[in-house]
Design a protein around this motif. Structure first.
Motif, short mmCIF file in Angstrom:
data_model
loop_
_atom_site.label_atom_id
_atom_site.label_comp_id
_atom_site.label_asym_id
_atom_site.label_seq_id
_atom_site.Cartn_x
_atom_site.Cartn_y
_atom_site.Cartn_z
N GLU A 142 44.21 34.39 31.57
CA GLU A 142 42.75 34.29 31.57
C GLU A 142 42.21 33.68 32.86
O GLU A 142 41.05 33.89 33.21
N LYS A 182 44.45 40.97 38.43
CA LYS A 182 44.86 41.81 37.31
C LYS A 182 45.03 43.26 37.74
O LYS A 182 46.01 43.91 37.37
N GLU A 183 44.10 43.78 38.54
CA GLU A 183 44.20 45.16 39.03
C GLU A 183 45.45 45.34 39.89
O GLU A 183 46.14 46.36 39.80
N TRP A 207 43.35 34.42 35.86
CA TRP A 207 43.50 35.38 36.94
C TRP A 207 42.17 36.08 37.23
O TRP A 207 41.41 36.39 36.32
N THR A 208 41.94 36.38 38.50
CA THR A 208 40.74 37.14 38.87
C THR A 208 40.95 38.61 38.51
O THR A 208 42.08 39.05 38.28
N GLU A 209 39.85 39.35 38.48
CA GLU A 209 39.94 40.79 38.19
C GLU A 209 40.80 41.51 39.23
O GLU A 209 41.57 42.41 38.89
N SER A 210 40.67 41.10 40.49
CA SER A 210 41.46 41.77 41.54
C SER A 210 42.95 41.48 41.36
O SER A 210 43.79 42.35 41.62
N GLN A 216 46.36 47.42 31.20
CA GLN A 216 45.25 46.46 31.07
C GLN A 216 45.14 45.96 29.62
O GLN A 216 45.01 44.77 29.38
N GLU A 256 45.64 42.15 28.18
CA GLU A 256 44.65 41.49 27.32
C GLU A 256 45.29 40.97 26.05
O GLU A 256 44.98 39.87 25.60
#
Length: 84
Positions: free
Chosen positions: A29, A36-37, A31-34, A15, A19
């Motif tokens: 930037e 990225k996860e 991309w959604t959090e899901s 992560q 960043e």
């Protein structure tokens, strides 16, 4: 990470890497959090599948053992080539 002396890689490390990369790659930037996860989880799995990491819960760099004789052979071969 390995070259910086880190032996265990966690999702938080990937992560942080993402960043840092977002400074030069603005598309990250968006991309959604899901997303990225998802990338973080699969990145660790891919690194393990290709033999760079080992371990189920704690991912560690899988560093192959290289016998001293092999290292010396390569070193002397390079020295011989440079002296010609």
């Amino acid at each position: 990470m390995f070259l910086k002396g880190k032996s265990i890689v966690a999702q938080k490390d990937i992560q942080t890497f993402l960043e840092e990369q977002s400074k030069n790659h603005k598309e990250i930037e968006t991309w959604t959090e899901s997303t990225k996860e998802h990338i973080i989880r699969h990145y660790l799995a891919i690194m393990k599948d290709f033999g760079f990491l080992k371990g189920r819960l704690k991912k560690q760099f899988d560093i192959p053992f290289i016998p001293t004789e092999v290292i010396l052979f390569i070193l002397f071969e390079k020295i011989d080539k440079n002296s010609m």
